[in-house]
Design an enzyme around this catalytic site. Structure first.
Site, mmCIF file in Angstrom:
data_model
loop_
_atom_site.group_PDB
_atom_site.id
_atom_site.type_symbol
_atom_site.label_atom_id
_atom_site.label_comp_id
_atom_site.label_asym_id
_atom_site.label_seq_id
_atom_site.Cartn_x
_atom_site.Cartn_y
_atom_site.Cartn_z
ATOM 1 N N GLY C 201 37.523 -27.877 -21.986
ATOM 2 C CA GLY C 201 38.357 -26.998 -22.791
ATOM 3 C C GLY C 201 39.059 -27.713 -23.918
ATOM 4 O O GLY C 201 38.625 -28.773 -24.372
ATOM 5 N N LEU C 227 30.248 -22.582 -20.956
ATOM 6 C CA LEU C 227 30.916 -23.553 -21.831
ATOM 7 C C LEU C 227 31.152 -24.911 -21.167
ATOM 8 O O LEU C 227 31.670 -24.977 -20.064
ATOM 9 C CB LEU C 227 32.264 -22.972 -22.278
ATOM 10 C CG LEU C 227 32.948 -23.685 -23.464
ATOM 11 C CD1 LEU C 227 32.127 -23.551 -24.725
ATOM 12 C CD2 LEU C 227 34.345 -23.136 -23.671
ATOM 13 N N ASP C 228 30.802 -25.986 -21.838
ATOM 14 C CA ASP C 228 31.015 -27.366 -21.357
ATOM 15 C C ASP C 228 30.271 -27.664 -20.054
ATOM 16 O O ASP C 228 30.572 -28.645 -19.379
ATOM 17 C CB ASP C 228 32.514 -27.681 -21.163
ATOM 18 C CG ASP C 228 33.289 -27.599 -22.473
ATOM 19 O OD1 ASP C 228 32.645 -27.623 -23.539
ATOM 20 O OD2 ASP C 228 34.524 -27.497 -22.429
ATOM 21 N N GLU C 229 29.329 -26.796 -19.676
ATOM 22 C CA GLU C 229 28.620 -27.006 -18.414
ATOM 23 C C GLU C 229 27.134 -27.281 -18.626
ATOM 24 O O GLU C 229 26.380 -27.389 -17.671
ATOM 25 C CB GLU C 229 28.787 -25.780 -17.501
ATOM 26 C CG GLU C 229 30.153 -25.656 -16.864
ATOM 27 C CD GLU C 229 30.419 -26.736 -15.818
ATOM 28 O OE1 GLU C 229 29.460 -27.307 -15.272
ATOM 29 O OE2 GLU C 229 31.603 -27.014 -15.571
#
Lengths: 284, 284, 284, 284
Positions: C201, C227-229
């Site tokens: 985040g 997101l971000d994964e």
């Protein structure tokens, strides 16, 4: 010549360094190393000095008294003065993993760690032979769901009997009780087998494998009531690839854990760590 | 608020820190960062301070005068006081390799380097278009066996005209003349494409490949009359394997060179480097 | 001599390597590099080969046909064969941060990246002058809460017009729409400014400072709807101390981001990355 | 299931991989790991395979015979086939430094090294108690200018009696005789306390301090008649600063030496090292 280490922290304010270095001058001290840090968010000043006392008749108790009166009171300081040859007493807590234990005892025997290790406490008997090899008293203190109170009582008894300064959890796989944490506040060091804050909790290497990370790590931190959230002392990492199985990550991780825990013990033993809130200030 | 950086070195003696910090107090300075080092072999004391001057009417010239009289004379100090907003003027020397040039100009344009770059000097015209892209005057100064004197004369003319503080050789492939070295003593930074003292001289990556090393590196150092022997500012390395060809080592090396040279420039620009004999003292 | 790269993955089964290397032999190929990996949990086999075709009359289309019929069908393989001189076309998405942009364009200009960069797309006009310096078409495509559909439409138009192979988000500070993600599945690379999975985040450097970590990092990963994964391509780290402010962490982080993103672009451009579930297999 | 490791090297030629992998197929082997390298300067091909033999009745002697006849002869290969459970026998040579000895014995006891350690040989009696702690026979073999021949004779006697496969010099401070080197050619591993080729010879940490390097290292290499010039197996480094005294460099260096030597032993014990001229090829 006698060497002393002075640790100071207080609200940041003008003139601290001048006052302290002037004090050193007056007690015929020779500053060997000075380091300071100001935490601007919390407005806290930290200083660490190492001095040689050039006057053979220096008296540490007298120096402490004068320091309190001449300096500490007016700046409202928290402070410690240690004789450098004084070795803190370290208790080792272990379970079944032996790699950190071998590493610490090897370094200890080789004279690399400025500590005494009067005892090893374990909730299993497996590592007793290693303790015996190194000639260190080993106490088997069972600690299960059913005997927590008794276990805690026995742990505290032993720690007090041996006048323990700080505790190192060398892959000790049991919870430390709140009472023990409060008795040894900011004096219990744990090695967590991940690069915190990633992969908290159990089986971090399996988590790392599953997520497909390209770097794994280990973290030495102080134990607080909030699991895996205590102030971080030291971290290190190693690069890995897709080809690493969880078992290989664990094997590689052992090397990082050894290295990181040994460094944290060294920093603690040399009085290089301050704690400010959830963070450490380390003069290295 | 005005910020200043103070650099001091002198024979080690008692009371320096107390005297200097007391001075800061008197000029209404607030110490933001202090670092010191004693070279015990040479018995030299080094200190670097960053201060905020809390009095708006502080006058830097006056401060310098008072410092000389009140402090420096009695301790027989060498010292400098810099206003922090003052940017040193840096000349770039290049030949045909463009990777360090691109990296430095990129960082410069992104505002990461506390310098001005008034000019680029090169013994080839190849990189002129890059200088133009970044809007920096580019001077083609041929430098061959036959025109050394003329080349040196032109270099010095340009450096003086542009009031250059220090010079960075960003893979400049020509000898710097003794005269230029003495005019800019301890002010010329070179990037050597090996982990000195290993692999001095030409074609270090080929040498590294031939020897079968498992790590390669790069070294930023000051230029002295003794080639590749000047005081080291910064070094870094990368792991390599048997599979790396000399060409791949060169490619990998470019990344290390970029990183190491950029770091050295940053350290110099922020007045963090002392030189003591063949070594540097770096407060970082 | 023509060089080709072959990428294969399929269920693990006996005889794949023998069959493929025998095929190379028959088409008069000379294996320069072979690497393989078996994911034992998923039972998937991966292989990457680089070959020289020693027969001048080799025809890539014919080779592909024969490979499908002679090898791929019986092993039920997914595969690609690339001519090595063929450069993928890369679109850069940027916002206001310029450090990764400068770094990629510098490396691109220096000939270090095996790609073409036909265009830069941005939701701000700030970085247009940099694109112009490097002679690359720059398209300002506003992308706000109110014009998402229009923005996405324009992005896709441009990507298709320029026949883009893959997209690099060089600190692009906007969400990528699900439609664009599905059009460029496993072909969008992002640089996240933390050592994932720690500090997902926003404001990761501030989070890192607050937690008091001793190492910060950056992560290049593929963009997925989560997101971000997305699968991680490359990560790197740097040691920090208590003395680092969030601003200094950000500055230090820029260097890690640059390095990690450049490495990820290089790996992608050289066809070295497979994706298996949430992880990458990288033959480097 | 039985596991075997196959090591092959020969002149590079077409069809080797196809022939070998086809052979594995025929003996009902399942390839777990394959790695290969071509040294293009010397035109030598290297390959390492790990296989599971799925047929319970596989006979290693028979496999070796078939391999020689069916494959090795026609390609003129040098090769070895090892059963994976077979542990090489390692002799430790030490003098007075104990840190590498503690580290290796700790790892050995923890089951991390795939070796047997039947004996420790030393030219001093100092470390005998450590050997006893770990239950390993310790032989005091004096080795001075005056008794070289006798010392060498006794060393060789012991090595042969205990059927030693390879020798590890864990900071053994004496010359190895040419005769012993030739008896154990490419089978003696030394840890040199510097980042070779920098700082050969004695007191490398003092040399490093004097030169003012910013990184120190250690190197594990095979022992040849040419001192400090044998093929390099593994190297690692650590960053240092001006503040490090020679004593601190030595202390820091101990950690690097430990790590590097342990890694080299692991690589050797797992049959991962080839030697080609002055270099190693390591499949890791």
């Amino acid at each position: 010549m006698q060497q002393i280490t002075i640790l100071i922290h207080c609200a940041d304010q003008k003139g601290i360094i001048a006052a302290v270095t002037d004090f050193i001058l007056k007690i015929e001290g020779n500053i060997i190393y000075i380091d300071q840090h100001v935490d601007r968010e919390q407005n806290v000043f930290f200083m660490r000095l190492e001095c040689e006392l050039t006057n053979k008749n220096s008296n540490l108790v007298a120096i402490k008294n004068v320091f309190q009166i001449a300096i500490a009171t007016s700046f409202n300081m928290s402070w410690e003065i240690y004789a450098k040859e004084q070795k803190p007493k370290m208790a080792l807590f272990v379970s079944k993993y032996d790699h950190c234990l071998f590493d610490i005892l090897g370094r200890y025997s080789a004279g690399e760690l400025n500590v005494e290790i009067p005892l090893i406490i374990s909730n299993h008997e497996d590592l007793k032979p290693i303790a015996e090899r190194f000639g260190i008293p080993f106490f088997y203190v069972p600690f299960t769901r059913d005997n927590k109170e008794e276990g805690e009582k026995r742990q505290i008894e032993l720690l007090q009997k041996y006048e323990i300064t700080f505790i190192v959890l060398a892959r000790y796989m049991q919870i430390i009780t709140p009472k023990l944490i409060s008795l040894y506040e900011n004096k219990i060091i744990n090695i967590h087998h991940s690069f915190l804050p990633g992969f908290k909790g159990a089986k971090p290497y399996h988590q790392a494998h599953e997520r497909g990370v390209k770097i794994i790590g280990a973290t030495a931190h102080f134990v607080t009531s909030d699991l895996d959230e205590g102030p971080i002392i030291e971290q290190d990492v190693a690069h890995v690839t897709h080809a690493s199985t969880p078992e290989e990550l664990i094997a590689l991780g052992r090397d990082i854990e050894r290295r990181v825990l040994a460094k944290a013990v060294k920093l603690y033993a040399e009085d290089r760590i301050f704690i400010v809130g959830k963070r450490t200030v380390i003069f290295n």
